[in-house]
Design an enzyme around this catalytic site. Structure first.
Site, PDB file in Angstrom:
ATOM      1  N   HIS A 121       0.853  -1.195   0.000  1.00  0.00           N
ATOM      2  CA  HIS A 121       0.000   0.000   0.000  1.00  0.00           C
ATOM      3  C   HIS A 121       0.888   1.245   0.000  1.00  0.00           C
ATOM      4  O   HIS A 121       1.856   1.320   0.773  1.00  0.00           O
ATOM      5  CB  HIS A 121      -0.898  -0.017   1.250  1.00  0.00           C
ATOM      6  CG  HIS A 121      -1.875   1.123   1.269  1.00  0.00           C
ATOM      7  ND1 HIS A 121      -2.978   1.161   0.457  1.00  0.00           N
ATOM      8  CD2 HIS A 121      -1.882   2.284   1.979  1.00  0.00           C
ATOM      9  CE1 HIS A 121      -3.644   2.294   0.676  1.00  0.00           C
ATOM     10  NE2 HIS A 121      -2.997   2.989   1.589  1.00  0.00           N
TER      11      HIS A 121
ATOM     12  N   ASP B 276      -7.244  -2.363   4.134  1.00  0.00           N
ATOM     13  CA  ASP B 276      -5.860  -2.029   4.506  1.00  0.00           C
ATOM     14  C   ASP B 276      -5.670  -1.998   6.029  1.00  0.00           C
ATOM     15  O   ASP B 276      -4.945  -1.136   6.548  1.00  0.00           O
ATOM     16  CB  ASP B 276      -5.453  -0.681   3.873  1.00  0.00           C
ATOM     17  CG  ASP B 276      -5.513  -0.730   2.354  1.00  0.00           C
ATOM     18  OD1 ASP B 276      -5.160  -1.764   1.775  1.00  0.00           O
ATOM     19  OD2 ASP B 276      -5.931   0.271   1.749  1.00  0.00           O
TER      20      ASP B 276
HETATM   21  C1  GAR Z   1       1.185   0.527  -6.253  1.00  0.00           C
HETATM   22  O1  GAR Z   1       1.670   1.814  -5.980  1.00  0.00           O
HETATM   23  C2  GAR Z   1       0.446  -0.030  -5.065  1.00  0.00           C
HETATM   24  O2  GAR Z   1       0.934   0.416  -3.842  1.00  0.00           O
HETATM   25  C3  GAR Z   1      -0.941   0.488  -5.302  1.00  0.00           C
HETATM   26  O3  GAR Z   1      -1.136   0.355  -6.682  1.00  0.00           O
HETATM   27  C4  GAR Z   1       0.110   0.580  -7.332  1.00  0.00           C
HETATM   28  C5  GAR Z   1       0.299  -0.487  -8.390  1.00  0.00           C
HETATM   29  O4  GAR Z   1       1.411  -0.201  -9.180  1.00  0.00           O
HETATM   30  N1  GAR Z   1      -1.909  -0.257  -4.550  1.00  0.00           N
HETATM   31  C6  GAR Z   1      -2.923   0.310  -3.914  1.00  0.00           C
HETATM   32  O5  GAR Z   1      -3.158   1.490  -3.947  1.00  0.00           O
HETATM   33  C7  GAR Z   1      -3.794  -0.666  -3.149  1.00  0.00           C
HETATM   34  N2  GAR Z   1      -4.639   0.041  -2.239  1.00  0.00           N
HETATM   35  P1  GAR Z   1       1.986  -1.264 -10.194  1.00  0.00           P
HETATM   36  O6  GAR Z   1       0.813  -1.767 -11.035  1.00  0.00           O
HETATM   37  O7  GAR Z   1       2.962  -0.515 -11.036  1.00  0.00           O
HETATM   38  O8  GAR Z   1       2.618  -2.368  -9.401  1.00  0.00           O
END
Ligand code: GAR
Length: 205
Positions: free
Chosen positions: A111, A147
């Site tokens: 997160h 979360d």
């Molecule tokens: C990441 O920054 C992760 O922390 C976030 O989505 C992004 C995915 O990036 N997740 C959340 O916000 C979950 N609540 P990615 O597709 O490049 O790995």
């Protein structure tokens, strides 16, 4: 034969999945055996295919909007593939209690905030709007809340002059790409347990 098969779920770009494929997959007995998504066109699935990992998409529309049915099909597929741990790498759906019951203490999430601050969607934007000077990343076990599960790893980054989300995400992603693989490695070697005196608290090592 892998002695620690894991699965990854991702809805988007998949940069965290890529970090797992690059630094964890096929190391120390850990193998990514499945990558699932709720979105058939998620670029993350293409990254998995390029690495030779089995992929499948489970859009809600294929299950008449029934989240339990979708999650049952997803859990069935992950368990058929032998997954012992499920890593959420930008998976933007809440998993049902029925799914979580299939993987007790076996689902982790990354997160982009220092929980318990800024849970849920658009955490970096929430933090910016709040005017924080310290941002960060949390890797935690997933429970039935949003979360809210026990925290495994956290790292902060001071960005007192940050003004927009892209600027923050550049730093956040770099941290995520270290912390999520590290949490997976720790769990795979049995170094992560819950404190019997306080089951919210994770003990490492
Ligand atoms: C990441 O920054 C992760 O922390 C976030 O989505 C992004 C995915 O990036 N997740 C959340 O916000 C979950 N609540 P990615 O597709 O490049 O790995």
């Amino acid at each position: 034969m892998s002695n620690f098969p894991i699965a990854v779920l991702a809805s988007g770009t998949g940069s965290n999945l890529q970090a797992i494929l690059d630094t964890v997959h096929c190391h120390d007995g850990i193998e990514v055996v499945a990558v699932g998504s709720d979105i058939a066109a998620a670029p993350a699935l293409e990254r998995a295919r390029r690495a030779g990992v089995a992929t499948a998409a489970f859009p809600l529309a294929d299950h008449d909007g029934d989240r339990v049915a979708r999650d049952t099909a997803l859990a069935d597929w992950l368990q058929e593939r032998g997954a012992r741990l499920v890593a959420l790498a930008g998976y933007m759906r809440l998993l049902t209690p029925q799914f979580l019951a299939r993987f007790p203490l076996g689902v982790v999430n990354v997160h982009p905030a220092l929980l318990p601050a800024f849970p849920g969607l658009r955490a970096v934007e929430q933090a910016l709007a709040h005017g924080v000077r310290v941002f960060g990343v949390t890797v935690h076990f997933v429970d039935e809340g949003v979360d809210t599960g026990p925290i495994i790893l956290q790292r902060a980054v001071e960005l007192p002059r940050a003004r927009d989300a892209d600027e923050v995400f550049e730093q956040i992603h770099a941290i995520e790409h270290e912390l999520l693989p590290e949490a997976i490695r720790l769990i795979a070697r049995g170094a992560v347990t819950l404190d019997p005196d306080n089951p919210r608290r994770v003990l490492l090592g």
